[in-house]
Every structure is written in structure tokens, then in C-alpha cells.
Design a protein around this motif. Sequence first.
Motif, short mmCIF file in Angstrom:
data_model
loop_
_atom_site.label_atom_id
_atom_site.label_comp_id
_atom_site.label_asym_id
_atom_site.label_seq_id
_atom_site.Cartn_x
_atom_site.Cartn_y
_atom_site.Cartn_z
N VAL A 242 149.08 17.90 27.90
CA VAL A 242 148.66 17.26 29.21
C VAL A 242 147.51 17.92 29.79
CG1 VAL A 242 149.70 17.02 31.60
CG2 VAL A 242 151.35 17.06 29.71
N ILE A 243 146.81 16.99 30.17
CA ILE A 243 145.53 17.26 30.42
C ILE A 243 145.22 17.01 32.03
CG2 ILE A 243 142.84 17.03 30.34
CD1 ILE A 243 143.34 16.07 27.47
N ASP A 244 144.89 17.91 33.09
CA ASP A 244 144.81 17.85 34.24
C ASP A 244 145.88 16.99 34.95
OD1 ASP A 244 143.14 18.06 36.63
OD2 ASP A 244 142.43 16.03 36.45
N GLY A 245 147.08 17.08 34.48
CA GLY A 245 148.35 16.56 34.91
C GLY A 245 148.23 15.06 35.08
N ARG A 246 147.44 14.28 34.56
CA ARG A 246 147.38 12.97 34.75
C ARG A 246 147.07 12.17 33.05
NH1 ARG A 246 143.24 10.71 38.71
NH2 ARG A 246 141.67 11.26 37.17
N VAL A 247 146.63 13.12 32.22
CA VAL A 247 146.41 12.63 30.69
C VAL A 247 147.37 13.15 29.85
CG1 VAL A 247 144.70 12.22 29.08
CG2 VAL A 247 144.05 12.01 31.31
N ARG A 248 148.03 12.19 28.87
CA ARG A 248 148.85 12.62 28.02
C ARG A 248 148.51 12.38 26.53
NH1 ARG A 248 153.86 14.75 29.52
NH2 ARG A 248 154.49 14.91 31.56
N VAL A 249 148.32 13.32 25.75
CA VAL A 249 147.97 13.00 24.47
C VAL A 249 149.34 13.52 23.61
CG1 VAL A 249 146.34 13.79 22.57
CG2 VAL A 249 145.83 13.80 25.08
N THR A 250 150.00 12.29 22.93
CA THR A 250 151.13 12.58 22.13
C THR A 250 150.68 12.31 20.92
OG1 THR A 250 152.28 11.50 23.94
CG2 THR A 250 153.23 11.69 21.84
N ILE A 251 151.28 13.40 19.87
CA ILE A 251 151.02 13.24 18.29
C ILE A 251 152.13 12.08 17.92
CG2 ILE A 251 151.26 14.65 16.17
CD1 ILE A 251 148.77 15.46 18.43
N LEU A 252 151.77 11.22 17.52
CA LEU A 252 152.67 10.11 16.90
C LEU A 252 153.09 10.31 15.60
CD1 LEU A 252 150.96 7.04 18.82
CD2 LEU A 252 152.99 8.22 19.70
N ALA A 253 152.39 10.75 14.57
CA ALA A 253 152.59 10.80 13.26
C ALA A 253 151.70 11.69 12.47
CB ALA A 253 152.80 9.44 12.51
N VAL A 254 152.02 12.34 11.62
CA VAL A 254 151.16 13.28 10.88
C VAL A 254 151.47 12.61 9.45
CG1 VAL A 254 150.51 15.73 10.18
CG2 VAL A 254 151.06 15.03 12.62
N GLY A 255 150.56 12.46 8.50
CA GLY A 255 150.57 12.18 7.35
C GLY A 255 149.24 12.44 6.45
N GLY A 256 149.45 13.12 5.34
CA GLY A 256 148.33 13.50 4.64
C GLY A 256 147.09 14.08 5.53
N ASP A 257 146.05 13.43 5.28
CA ASP A 257 144.77 14.01 6.02
C ASP A 257 144.57 13.00 7.43
OD1 ASP A 257 143.82 11.64 4.90
OD2 ASP A 257 142.01 12.29 4.28
#
Length: 58
Positions: free
Chosen positions: A13-28
Motif C-alpha cells: 500500500v502506497i500513501d494509503g491510496r494505491v494498492r499494488v497486488t502480486i497476482l502471479a509469479v512464474g519463471g522470470d
Amino acid sequence: MLVLTRKGGQEIVIDGRVRVTILAVGGDRVRVGITAPPEIRVDRAEVHERLVESAESR
């Protein structure tokens, strides 16, 4: 630069207003979802750089 380790489904969470979600990780590749208010523009770096260059050349 802040460097974090996250797993799929976890968020940053950035500045309480922006959410960055890791959806998937695969290979590179990592799939990232970003939720932000409409007044905050979110671009890939290469798109942002083109927009800045275009605005400077006007």
C-alpha cells in the motif's frame, strides 16, 4: 528505493491510496495489479517516458 519480497496475493500500500497486488509469479515474470484513484495516472515506465518526451517537444 524500497525493496520488498512478496508472495502471490500479497499487497503493498502506497500513501494509503494505491494498492499494488502480486497476482502471479512464474519463471522470470511477475503479474502485478494496481488499484489507484482515478486522479492518479498509472503507466508503464516506457509509456510514461514517451508521454514526457512528447510533451517536451511541443
